[in-house]
Motif scaffolding. Structure first.
Motif, PDB file in Angstrom:
ATOM      1  N   ARG B 171       0.923  -0.968  -0.010  1.00 43.64           N
ATOM      2  CA  ARG B 171       0.081   0.013  -0.077  1.00 43.64           C
ATOM      3  C   ARG B 171       0.916   1.040   0.108  1.00 43.64           C
ATOM      4  N   LEU B 172       0.517   2.171  -0.775  1.00 47.83           N
ATOM      5  CA  LEU B 172       1.235   3.435  -0.939  1.00 47.83           C
ATOM      6  C   LEU B 172       0.549   4.607  -0.718  1.00 47.83           C
ATOM      7  N   LEU B 173       1.218   5.593  -0.114  1.00 44.17           N
ATOM      8  CA  LEU B 173       0.574   6.768   0.365  1.00 44.17           C
ATOM      9  C   LEU B 173       1.771   7.633   0.510  1.00 44.17           C
ATOM     10  N   GLY B 218       6.469  10.032   2.062  1.00 43.56           N
ATOM     11  CA  GLY B 218       5.253   9.184   2.189  1.00 43.56           C
ATOM     12  C   GLY B 218       5.499   7.849   3.083  1.00 43.56           C
ATOM     13  N   ARG B 219       4.462   6.891   3.081  1.00 45.43           N
ATOM     14  CA  ARG B 219       4.451   5.759   3.680  1.00 45.43           C
ATOM     15  C   ARG B 219       4.057   4.483   2.929  1.00 45.43           C
ATOM     16  N   LEU B 220       5.091   3.435   3.089  1.00 43.01           N
ATOM     17  CA  LEU B 220       4.825   2.315   2.322  1.00 43.01           C
ATOM     18  C   LEU B 220       4.657   1.256   3.278  1.00 43.01           C
ATOM     19  N   ILE B 241      -0.239  11.390   6.364  1.00 44.61           N
ATOM     20  CA  ILE B 241       0.865  11.507   5.607  1.00 44.61           C
ATOM     21  C   ILE B 241       1.962  12.367   6.408  1.00 44.61           C
ATOM     22  N   PRO B 242       3.191  12.143   6.220  1.00 43.25           N
ATOM     23  CA  PRO B 242       3.862  12.782   7.115  1.00 43.25           C
ATOM     24  C   PRO B 242       4.219  14.148   6.149  1.00 43.25           C
ATOM     25  N   VAL B 267       4.851  -4.563   7.102  1.00 45.66           N
ATOM     26  CA  VAL B 267       5.743  -3.696   7.521  1.00 45.66           C
ATOM     27  C   VAL B 267       5.516  -2.257   7.027  1.00 45.66           C
ATOM     28  N   SER B 268       5.446  -1.363   7.743  1.00 43.24           N
ATOM     29  CA  SER B 268       5.023  -0.091   7.374  1.00 43.24           C
ATOM     30  C   SER B 268       6.272   0.826   7.595  1.00 43.24           C
ATOM     31  N   VAL B 269       6.520   1.520   6.515  1.00 46.89           N
ATOM     32  CA  VAL B 269       8.083   2.295   6.455  1.00 46.89           C
ATOM     33  C   VAL B 269       7.827   3.659   6.073  1.00 46.89           C
ATOM     34  N   LEU B 270       8.570   4.522   6.247  1.00 50.90           N
ATOM     35  CA  LEU B 270       8.605   5.693   5.519  1.00 50.90           C
ATOM     36  C   LEU B 270       9.759   5.747   4.655  1.00 50.90           C
TER      37      LEU B 270
END
Lengths: 475, 432
Positions: B171-173, B218-220, B241-242, B267-270
């Motif tokens: 998932r991408l944001l 963003g976040r992945l 979103i940061p 896993v969610s990463v910046l």
């Protein structure tokens, strides 16, 4: 007069590539072919082969001397198939639909090809009409022909046409470094013809992808396109008078692009003698603006005392002396003549050994031919390298600009100085960031671009110079 | 007259192309399948008066349109990812013949997403196709939004773009902030030859602009069923979103799935990085084709970490031989452009080649670019070799279209960067 320069369209010089004249130079012995150098002085006459002028005109506007080209369909797709801008009487079939600078023909493969013709350089618009024989001094050969011919492949479909395109593109690419100049108006005809020779066996005319002898230097000398209408008067071709003997074989040197056998060359020669016959009938265009007859008459007297010895007489007692004037006497930029005389022996040997040299011989000399002055009013800029923008400046060295450019790409004719309007520049090419601006700068401080010499007019006072200029309008 | 001049002076795409685009999706093929008729759509030859933000959005008068985003991301643990998100709009009926019903489809939207980690697992490639009706998919101008189901690229605050995409595997944001003005075809002289002038009868068949540098943050989220996992669902909210770059530098805590269901952990990463966006509209079979006539075309879109970009073309004969023609458009830090032609640069493949598994087709994936006027000498290499588009994805022939990294020197100083490379005409049978 020089053989056909073939290009696709005046302002388009991207493609401008196909041909031209040559500068053959002295052979210093040791080669299989005879070669001589000439001395300054009177150039002897050589009988020229007779031909049918009417048939010659028809061939000039309808036949191809460059026997390769871009398939018509690709030509049409890539150009949008522009309609002819000028009427060119006698164009038949497909040629009637094409701009004057290109010619369509059907190759042995059956493919219809479009190629450059002589008129690309040797015809130019004047007051809304195309004048055959007027050298086009506004051609832009600064574009990279390799990009143009390779990119044209995007429009080529089918094996037969692909093979034709590839052949043409390979030839143009092989000579591309010699088909370019860095200044608008400077014509690359000489160097590219020499480069073509380097790729051919002189005996068989077979093409070799690898050069068979040392290629010419790529630092090109600018050359102005001389008018065709002087052909009938001249005993030798080219500025240095090296083109002695039969003229037809020089004129058809454009065929060295793609004519790969003696038999093919001979077939072209058979109709090119008619082209020469037609060219010999051409007359200079008349000065279209008012002339002060009284002033011109005074100028004629000055002409007879100052100019006649080299440039001859005009009018009812016309006589042209065919004089090759030594470099130290005329004093104009010597590099073109010196290079041909000193560094070009391999090319003269090639020419003299080839089909093209059968009845012709190359005899370079350390001098330049004083040309006939018929129509001189319209042949600006002046000197062999086009370094002097006006006739007034040609007759007054103090008035010659060191750096100049035409006043736009379609300048008006300046009747006060006899030439295309121009602007003096304080600096050279370096003042401009872009190549599109740099290419317009004619810088006479560069080697080969010099505007020195022919200072014979400096002895005249202002009134005398005005009178002489008035007379020159009448030639 | 413009004899071949389009190429001679400033050719960055096929002029008036008739083949298929190398975007990874083939709008022409879809248009045929859809029996879409070109009649009534506008002709994209001639000049275009660009107007932003209007031109960010769709151009329904034109039959085909592509928004193509490429980028190179790095997560807070230094892992690099290639990103590619392409939206294609195919008009089914020109505006004059469109039906007004919200459920009537006047266009079809396609999208393709590639997420490509440089190392390890977690990559994803997916395509979606939807009618532009009933809100399922579409493109809008004000505010800008282009979407297919839950993949979207849309205007956020100011000129920021927000990318959202949910996949099974990821998932991408992302927030994408332009850091340079766009470069339009006319600005860049992309199609107009110096000499073509008003006489030119041939346009490229489409209009085009490039947003050459977008700063991405963003976040992945990676992991099974990422797109449907409730625990990361809130990321779809733009507010999460940061916004502060500092946030990206803080190590993120992997958000582990602790359901004990046996599913792999999520896993969610910046992430941060750079991207660029190409937007073209006009003929669906317009000038992005990889092959035409006797020629094949390679394209390079390169971002240097010193703030400059290069867009290069490399033309060569399909059958070999001849002189390959490289051309580059340089975009300086201040946004000024400059065209470099054949004799001002070298762009050549190195010795290495990668063999495509299906048939051993060999792609030169390692290139060297030198541009003396910029003091530039860089080597390009693929982020991963396996970025060939599967057969059928591009009917004009198989192509390699993927992310690359670059390294070398500029004026003697080390320089790095990344970008995208499209290679055409190397696979057997890819000719037309």
């Amino acid at each position: 007069m020089r053989p056909c320069m073939l290009i696709f369209a005046p302002k388009l010089a991207v493609l401008a590539v196909l041909f031209a004249a040559l500068m053959l130079s002295g052979c210093e012995g040791g080669g299989p072919a005879e070669a001589t150098k000439a001395e300054p002085g009177v150039i002897p006459a050589t009988a020229q082969r007779p031909g049918d002028a009417a048939a010659g005109y028809d061939a000039l506007v309808n036949r191809a001397v460059v026997t390769c080209g871009l398939p018509y369909r690709a030509y049409a797709a890539s150009t949008g198939n522009p309609a002819p801008e000028f009427e060119l009487p006698g164009r038949r079939g497909r040629n009637a639909e094409l701009p004057y600078a290109v010619t369509a023909f059907t190759a042995d493969s059956g493919a219809e090809l479009v190629t450059s013709n002589c008129l690309g350089c040797h015809a130019a618009p004047l007051n809304g009409e195309l004048v055959i024989g007027l050298g086009n001094e506004f051609l832009d050969f600064t574009g990279d022909p390799v990009m143009a011919v390779e990119a044209a492949g995007a429009y080529v479909e089918g094996e037969v046409e692909a093979a034709e395109w590839q052949r043409w593109a390979d030839r143009i690419s092989a000579i591309a470094p010699w088909a370019m100049t860095d200044t608008v108006g400077a014509n690359p005809a000489i160097a590219l013809t020499l480069a073509l020779m380097a790729h051919r066996d002189p005996k068989t005319l077979a093409w070799s992808d690898e050069p068979l002898m040392e290629l010419p230097p790529t630092d090109m000398m600018p050359v102005s396109v001389p008018p065709w209408w002087n052909l009938g008067k001249k005993h030798a071709m080219f500025y240095n008078g090296e083109g002695r003997g039969d003229h037809v074989r020089y004129m058809m040197l454009a065929s060295t692009t793609c004519t790969d056998s003696v038999a093919e060359a001979r077939a072209i020669d058979a109709w090119f003698k008619d082209v020469r016959a037609y060219l010999a009938t051409l007359q200079a265009p008349e000065y279209p603006y008012p002339v002060d007859a009284e002033l011109a008459a005074a100028g004629e007297e000055l002409f007879k005392s100052e100019c006649k010895k080299c440039h001859g007489t005009y009018g009812t007692e016309a006589r042209y002396p065919n004089k090759l004037v030594a470099l130290d006497k005329v004093g104009t930029d010597p590099i073109l003549a010196e290079r041909a005389y000193t560094d070009g022996e391999r090319f003269v040997r090639w020419f003299n050994a080839s089909f093209y040299g059968e009845d012709s011989s190359s005899q370079p000399a350390l001098g330049y031919v004083a040309p006939p002055l018929d129509g001189v009013w319209v042949t600006a800029p002046y000197l062999h390298n086009g370094s002097v923008p006006t006739l007034a400046a040609l007759l007054d060295t103090a008035a010659r600009p060191t750096r100049w450019r035409f006043d736009g790409d379609d300048p008006t004719y300046d009747q006060s100085v006899l030439g295309w309007s121009f602007r003096r520049l304080a600096q050279g090419r370096e003042q401009f960031a872009s190549l599109d601006e740099q290419k317009w700068v004619y810088d006479t401080t560069r080697p080969g671009f010099g505007n020195q010499g022919h200072d014979f007019g400096d002895v005249l006072n202002g009134d005398e110079r005005r009178a002489l200029l008035e007379y020159l309008k009448t030639l | 007259m413009a004899f071949v001049a389009v190429a001679g002076a400033a050719w960055l795409f096929w002029p008036n192309a008739t083949e298929t685009p190398a975007t990874g999706i083939d709008p022409a093929a879809f248009a045929r399948v859809l029996n879409s008729d070109a009649d009534g759509f506008a002709d994209a030859d001639g000049d275009w008066q660009f107007d932003f933000p209007r031109d960010q959005g769709p151009h329904p008068d034109h039959r085909g349109e592509v928004w193509d985003l490429s980028g190179l991301l790095v997560d807070d643990r230094g892992r690099r990812y290639g990103l590619r998100l392409t939206f294609v709009r195919i008009g089914l009926a020109p505006p004059a013949r469109q039906r007004a019903s919200a459920l009537a489809a006047n266009a079809v939207m396609l999208a393709r997403l590639v997420l490509l980690p440089e190392v390890g697992e977690g990559g994803a490639t997916a395509q979606r196709l939807s009618r532009a009706a009933g809100g399922l998919a579409g493109a809008e101008a004000a505010p800008f939004r282009v979407w297919v189901e839950d993949w979207s690229l849309a205007q956020g605050e100011g000129d920021v773009l927000v990318l959202r995409a949910d996949l099974d595997e990821a998932r991408l944001l992302l927030r994408l902030t332009p850091s340079k003005p766009v470069v339009t075809d006319t600005q860049a002289g992309l199609f107009a030859a110096a000499d073509a002038g008003a006489d030119s009868a041939q346009g490229p068949g489409f209009h085009f602009y490039l947003q050459p540098r977008l700063t991405v943050e963003g976040r992945l989220t990676l992991g099974a069923r990422a797109g449907t996992d409730v625990s990361v669902g809130s990321l779809a909210d733009e507010r999460s979103i940061p916004h502060q770059p500092t946030a990206l530098r803080a190590p993120s805590r992997p958000a582990s799935d602790s359901t004990g269901s046996g599913e792999p952990a999520q896993v969610s990463v910046l992430v941060e990085g750079t991207a660029w966006l190409e937007h073209a509209w006009g003929s669906v079979s317009g000038g992005l084709a990889g092959q035409r006539g006797q020629l094949s075309l390679n394209r390079f879109l390169l971002q240097l970490d010193d703030g400059t970009e290069l867009m290069c073309l490399h033309l060569r004969r399909r059958g070999g031989g001849g002189t390959p023609i490289p051309t580059c458009l340089g975009i300086a830090r201040d946004g000024n452009t400059r065209l470099f032609q054949r004799r001002e640069l070298t762009l050549e493949p190195g010795n290495g080649a990668w063999s495509s598994p299906p048939d051993g087709a060999r792609y030169p994936l390692w290139w060297r670019l030198t541009l003396p006027a910029l003091g530039l000498d860089v080597a390009l290499e693929p982020l991963l070799p396996q970025q060939e588009l599967a057969p059928g994805m591009a009917s004009g022939g198989r192509i390699w279209s993927g992310l690359v990294t670059l390294s070398g020197s500029r004026d003697g100083e080390p320089v790095t960067g990344g970008g995208r490379m499209d290679l055409s005409g190397y696979a057997v049978g890819s000719g037309t």
